[in-house]
Design a protein around this motif. Structure first.
Motif, PDB file in Angstrom:
ATOM      1  N   THR A 105     -31.996  13.254 -88.101  1.00  0.00           N
ATOM      2  CA  THR A 105     -31.002  12.551 -87.294  1.00  0.00           C
ATOM      3  C   THR A 105     -30.381  13.449 -86.231  1.00  0.00           C
ATOM      4  O   THR A 105     -29.498  13.013 -85.491  1.00  0.00           O
ATOM      5  N   PHE A 109     -32.776  14.731 -80.729  1.00  0.00           N
ATOM      6  CA  PHE A 109     -31.776  14.724 -79.664  1.00  0.00           C
ATOM      7  C   PHE A 109     -31.256  16.118 -79.316  1.00  0.00           C
ATOM      8  O   PHE A 109     -30.569  16.273 -78.308  1.00  0.00           O
ATOM      9  N   HIS A 236     -34.289   5.423 -84.783  1.00  0.00           N
ATOM     10  CA  HIS A 236     -35.013   4.517 -83.891  1.00  0.00           C
ATOM     11  C   HIS A 236     -35.300   3.186 -84.591  1.00  0.00           C
ATOM     12  O   HIS A 236     -35.162   2.113 -83.995  1.00  0.00           O
ATOM     13  N   ALA A 255     -27.044  10.721 -80.849  1.00  0.00           N
ATOM     14  CA  ALA A 255     -28.205   9.858 -80.664  1.00  0.00           C
ATOM     15  C   ALA A 255     -27.996   8.887 -79.518  1.00  0.00           C
ATOM     16  O   ALA A 255     -28.919   8.609 -78.741  1.00  0.00           O
ATOM     17  N   ILE A 260     -31.021   6.459 -77.307  1.00  0.00           N
ATOM     18  CA  ILE A 260     -31.760   5.792 -78.376  1.00  0.00           C
ATOM     19  C   ILE A 260     -31.709   4.268 -78.264  1.00  0.00           C
ATOM     20  O   ILE A 260     -32.608   3.567 -78.741  1.00  0.00           O
TER      21      ILE A 260
END
Length: 313
Positions: A105, A109, A236, A255, A260
């Motif tokens: 997670t 990014f 995602h 994110a 995203i």
């Protein structure tokens, strides 16, 4: 002179002592289960001692001697690994290999800006990156397969020395026509009657989301409820499920700023009303001879904090 165990034998024994499972220990050591088992049996023959109690079936049970040797083995392995690390750190700080672990997670990014910082500011570091869940990364850190981790806290990180970098606020993501979309901020209490899409078991973001939801006094969800909660394997996938109207989700700002939601009929709103953030931080083995290097890297990585989410007391 008595024969000395090899570093690899100690790694096998330590991994099995920590994980209590041959398959997981072998995976953490990047070997087959048969190789790990053979290595431990060879160590037992070498020491002429029984380290595992094999009378208890498939359970992994250490004998009292085996437990003591595993403890001493960890100390010996840490001391052995510190020798070249001390030499490198004294000769030229921030050089040599850096094996970095990142959770899923964060990785998609943050990896690119992390790599850019390391290449431009610390070009003598040779970087390798592994992505995995927090639990598995900590296992690999503990047996010396990784040097430093990028984590999201709070987490069960007691086995590592950690340094917080910045707060990453949580937002609610929802379909564009959702009733909560009318709000500028979504109070945590408003999550009480919502169908939530969460990360699957093993991701620390799931636990962090559950902690946020529990701040709403009327929320009675549990990790085991399957009727009203969907599980996603990635952020995602969560965005796709929200876009399909299956529920709403809690998404970190990192994110969202990474784009995203692009291409999805989904919007986000900040959460409010309590601790509604996670903390991005670094972790490494306690008493590592490279601790000064890791703190220098932490200072550099702090520049990646998105405004306005600095670390606050």
């Amino acid at each position: 002179m008595l024969p000395l165990p090899s570093a690899q034998q100690l790694r096998y024994l330590i991994a099995l002592s920590e994980l209590r499972h041959f398959g997981r220990a072998a995976a953490a050591c990047a070997v087959t289960q048969s190789t790990l088992s053979a290595g431990i049996m060879a160590l037992e023959r070498q020491l002429d001692s029984q380290l595992l109690d094999r009378t208890v079936g498939k359970k992994v049970v250490f004998t009292p001697l085996g437990h003591e040797i595993a403890l001493k083995g960890r100390q010996a392995l840490e001391a052995l690994e510190a020798v070249p690390q001390l030499a490198v750190a004294a000769r030229t700080p921030l050089t040599g290999p850096l094996r970095l672990g990142v959770i899923p997670t964060i990785g998609p990014f943050l990896i690119e800006p992390l790599v850019k910082i390391i290449r431009t500011r610390f070009p003598q570091l040779t970087l390798s990156i592994a992505e995995d869940t927090t639990e598995h990364l900590l296992e690999k850190l503990g047996i010396g397969r990784l040097d430093m981790l990028v984590l999201a806290m709070p987490c069960l990180c007691d086995t590592a020395e950690t340094m917080p970098l910045w707060r990453d606020p949580f937002h609610v993501i929802m379909p564009e026509d959702h009733p909560l979309a009318r709000l500028n901020h979504v109070p945590v209490e408003r999550l009480a009657d919502q169908r939530m899409i969460m990360m699957e078991d093993g991701h620390c973001l799931r636990e962090q989301t559950l902690a946020v939801c529990r701040q709403g006094r009327e929320w009675h969800g549990t990790e085991g409820e399957s009727d009203s909660t969907f599980s996603a394997t990635s952020l995602h996938t969560m965005a796709e499920m929200v876009g399909l109207g299956l529920g709403i989700g809690v998404m970190p700002l990192l994110a969202l700023e990474g784009g995203i939601l692009r291409g999805h009929p989904v919007i986000s709103r900040p959460l409010s009303g309590g601790p509604v953030w996670r903390t991005i931080g670094l972790g490494w083995r306690p008493r590592s001879p490279r601790s000064d290097d890791f703190r220098t890297l932490a200072s550099a990585f702090s520049s990646l904090a998105p405004h306005p989410a600095p670390l606050q007391d």
